[in-house]
Every structure is written in C-alpha cells, then in structure tokens.
Design a protein around this motif. Structure first.
Motif, short mmCIF file in Angstrom:
data_model
loop_
_atom_site.label_atom_id
_atom_site.label_comp_id
_atom_site.label_asym_id
_atom_site.label_seq_id
_atom_site.Cartn_x
_atom_site.Cartn_y
_atom_site.Cartn_z
N ILE A 84 -13.53 -7.02 -28.00
CA ILE A 84 -12.59 -8.14 -27.94
C ILE A 84 -11.45 -7.85 -28.91
O ILE A 84 -11.63 -7.87 -30.13
N VAL A 85 -10.32 -7.54 -28.34
CA VAL A 85 -9.10 -7.30 -29.12
C VAL A 85 -7.97 -8.11 -28.48
O VAL A 85 -7.99 -8.35 -27.28
N PRO A 86 -7.01 -8.55 -29.27
CA PRO A 86 -5.90 -9.30 -28.69
C PRO A 86 -5.18 -8.48 -27.62
O PRO A 86 -4.98 -7.27 -27.76
N ARG A 87 -4.84 -9.15 -26.52
CA ARG A 87 -4.15 -8.51 -25.41
C ARG A 87 -3.11 -9.45 -24.84
O ARG A 87 -3.28 -10.66 -24.88
N ASP A 88 -2.10 -8.88 -24.26
CA ASP A 88 -1.15 -9.67 -23.49
C ASP A 88 -1.75 -9.81 -22.10
O ASP A 88 -1.73 -8.88 -21.29
N LEU A 89 -2.32 -10.97 -21.83
CA LEU A 89 -3.02 -11.20 -20.58
C LEU A 89 -2.08 -11.14 -19.37
O LEU A 89 -2.53 -10.95 -18.24
N ASN A 90 -0.78 -11.26 -19.61
CA ASN A 90 0.19 -11.14 -18.51
C ASN A 90 0.16 -9.76 -17.87
O ASN A 90 0.52 -9.61 -16.71
N GLU A 91 -0.27 -8.77 -18.62
CA GLU A 91 -0.36 -7.40 -18.09
C GLU A 91 -1.44 -7.28 -17.01
O GLU A 91 -1.45 -6.33 -16.24
N PHE A 92 -2.35 -8.26 -16.94
CA PHE A 92 -3.48 -8.20 -16.01
C PHE A 92 -3.35 -9.18 -14.84
O PHE A 92 -4.25 -9.26 -14.01
N ILE A 93 -2.23 -9.89 -14.77
CA ILE A 93 -2.08 -10.92 -13.74
C ILE A 93 -2.28 -10.35 -12.34
O ILE A 93 -2.93 -10.97 -11.50
N ASN A 94 -1.77 -9.17 -12.07
CA ASN A 94 -1.90 -8.58 -10.73
C ASN A 94 -3.32 -8.08 -10.45
O ASN A 94 -3.62 -7.73 -9.31
N LEU A 95 -4.17 -7.99 -11.47
CA LEU A 95 -5.53 -7.50 -11.30
C LEU A 95 -6.57 -8.62 -11.29
O LEU A 95 -7.75 -8.35 -11.14
N LEU A 96 -6.11 -9.85 -11.47
CA LEU A 96 -7.02 -11.00 -11.50
C LEU A 96 -6.71 -11.92 -10.34
O LEU A 96 -5.55 -12.07 -9.94
N SER A 97 -7.74 -12.55 -9.81
CA SER A 97 -7.54 -13.50 -8.72
C SER A 97 -6.99 -14.81 -9.28
O SER A 97 -7.06 -15.07 -10.49
N ASP A 98 -6.48 -15.65 -8.39
CA ASP A 98 -6.00 -16.97 -8.82
C ASP A 98 -7.13 -17.76 -9.47
O ASP A 98 -6.92 -18.43 -10.48
N LYS A 99 -8.31 -17.67 -8.90
CA LYS A 99 -9.47 -18.40 -9.44
C LYS A 99 -9.79 -17.92 -10.86
O LYS A 99 -10.07 -18.72 -11.75
N GLU A 100 -9.74 -16.61 -11.08
CA GLU A 100 -9.99 -16.06 -12.41
C GLU A 100 -8.92 -16.50 -13.40
O GLU A 100 -9.22 -16.86 -14.54
N LEU A 101 -7.65 -16.47 -12.96
CA LEU A 101 -6.56 -16.87 -13.85
C LEU A 101 -6.69 -18.32 -14.28
O LEU A 101 -6.51 -18.65 -15.47
N VAL A 102 -7.04 -19.20 -13.35
CA VAL A 102 -7.22 -20.62 -13.69
C VAL A 102 -8.36 -20.77 -14.67
O VAL A 102 -8.26 -21.51 -15.66
N LYS A 103 -9.46 -20.08 -14.42
CA LYS A 103 -10.62 -20.16 -15.30
C LYS A 103 -10.26 -19.70 -16.73
O LYS A 103 -10.66 -20.31 -17.71
N ILE A 104 -9.51 -18.62 -16.83
CA ILE A 104 -9.08 -18.10 -18.14
C ILE A 104 -8.16 -19.10 -18.83
O ILE A 104 -8.34 -19.40 -20.02
N GLN A 105 -7.19 -19.63 -18.10
CA GLN A 105 -6.21 -20.56 -18.68
C GLN A 105 -6.86 -21.86 -19.15
O GLN A 105 -6.44 -22.44 -20.14
N LYS A 106 -7.87 -22.33 -18.44
CA LYS A 106 -8.52 -23.60 -18.78
C LYS A 106 -9.55 -23.47 -19.90
O LYS A 106 -9.98 -24.46 -20.47
N ASN A 107 -9.96 -22.25 -20.23
CA ASN A 107 -10.99 -22.05 -21.24
C ASN A 107 -10.41 -22.27 -22.64
O ASN A 107 -9.30 -21.83 -22.92
N PRO A 108 -11.17 -22.91 -23.54
CA PRO A 108 -10.71 -23.07 -24.92
C PRO A 108 -10.45 -21.74 -25.63
O PRO A 108 -9.63 -21.68 -26.55
N ASP A 109 -11.14 -20.70 -25.20
CA ASP A 109 -10.90 -19.36 -25.75
C ASP A 109 -10.55 -18.42 -24.60
O ASP A 109 -11.41 -17.72 -24.05
N PRO A 110 -9.27 -18.42 -24.18
CA PRO A 110 -8.87 -17.63 -23.01
C PRO A 110 -9.16 -16.13 -23.15
O PRO A 110 -9.47 -15.48 -22.16
#
Length: 173
Positions: A84-110
């Motif tokens: 677990i290291v800090p990352r710019d999650l925007n770099e992975f947007i094209n590799l994640l599904s919409d469902k995964e992106l929503v789940k990540i965004q809604k989590n208290p620890d994205p």
C-alpha cells in the motif's frame, strides 16, 4: 530461469523472484511431487504466465519486500500482493470498471479499497490468463465470487500485514 531472473535490473526484484521459486520448490516437495516435477519444467503462456504442463497449479507474486506463493493439485489459482503506497488513482480509471470506481470513491479509505480491487484483478488475471484491463465485475455473483470465461471464481483476502493487500483466487468448477 536464471536468464529470466537476471533480466530484471533491480536487485531486490531479482531476490524476490528467486525467493518465489524457492517457495514453489518447497510446495512441490510438500505435495510429494518432487520425484517427477521440478522448476526446470516451468513453461510460459503467451501472456508470460508460468505454468506446469502437469498436475500442479501455482501462482506467485511479490511487492515491496514480501513474496507469496500458492499451489493446488486440483484447481487453477491466482495470487497477488501489493504494498500500500500512495497512488494517483486517476492513472487506473481506464483499468477499473464503473462499479469498482464507485466502490473505491465511496469507501472511507479509497486507497485500501483500490488495492483490494486491484489485487482481485491481478489474481484473477493470473488464474485465467487474461489482462487486467478486462471488466471482471461483469457477471459478479457476490462480493467474493464472479463468473469469468464460463467458470466461477472465489476471492479470498489474505491477512498479510497492515502495509499490504493480498488476494487469492480459486476456480470453483
């Protein structure tokens, strides 16, 4: 095998790959397969996935300073570990599904949720031999089981440490 490992420039990366092979060698012995199976029989798929053309499924992964290895005599598997290291999650947007992106965004620890999604993707891609850009959430039966390539796969989060996320994937049928 030596040529493949020597091709990696980073010393720690080479050491971790060697450790993964040693762990696999021990699993071969533990499964009592060492009389007819050894590391020299490892082959590689067109996606560079290592496999045996015999009665052992295996997967290895390393990140940071950790290595994990899993094997099964009966079921195809995949395993992944990420530090677990800090990352710019925007770099992975094209590799994640919409469902995964929503789940990540809604989590208290994205960041943690991202690594949970990512290790599932990586482990599943190893188990079925597809790239990580596939949307593996389509056909989900539940949080820890999905359908992919007409097979059911179960996910198991492995408690490694607070600094790592690891996932094991096992084919159900």
């Amino acid at each position: 095998m030596q040529q493949r490992i020597s091709a990696y420039k980073d010393r720690l990366d080479r050491q971790l790959r060697i450790m993964g092979k040693l762990m696999l060698q021990q699993l071969i012995k533990d499964f009592d397969l060492d009389k007819h199976l050894d590391l020299s029989q490892i082959q590689y798929s067109k996606y560079n996935q290592p496999f045996f053309n015999s009665d052992l499924f295996f997967s290895t992964s390393h990140a940071g300073n950790k290595v994990i290895c899993a094997a099964s005599k009966t079921k195809n598997i995949g395993i992944d570990i990420e530090k677990i290291v800090p990352r710019d999650l925007n770099e992975f947007i094209n590799l994640l599904s919409d469902k995964e992106l929503v789940k990540i965004q809604k989590n208290p620890d994205p960041l943690i949720e991202f690594y949970k999604c990512w290790t599932k993707k990586e482990a599943l891609s190893k188990a079925i031999g597809l790239g990580v850009n596939n949307d593996f959430t389509v056909g989900s039966n539940s949080e820890n089981e999905i359908l992919a390539n007409e097979k059911s796969y179960s996910f198991y989060e492995l408690p490694v440490s607070t600094e790592y996320v690891a996932t094991l994937v096992i084919v159900n049928a």
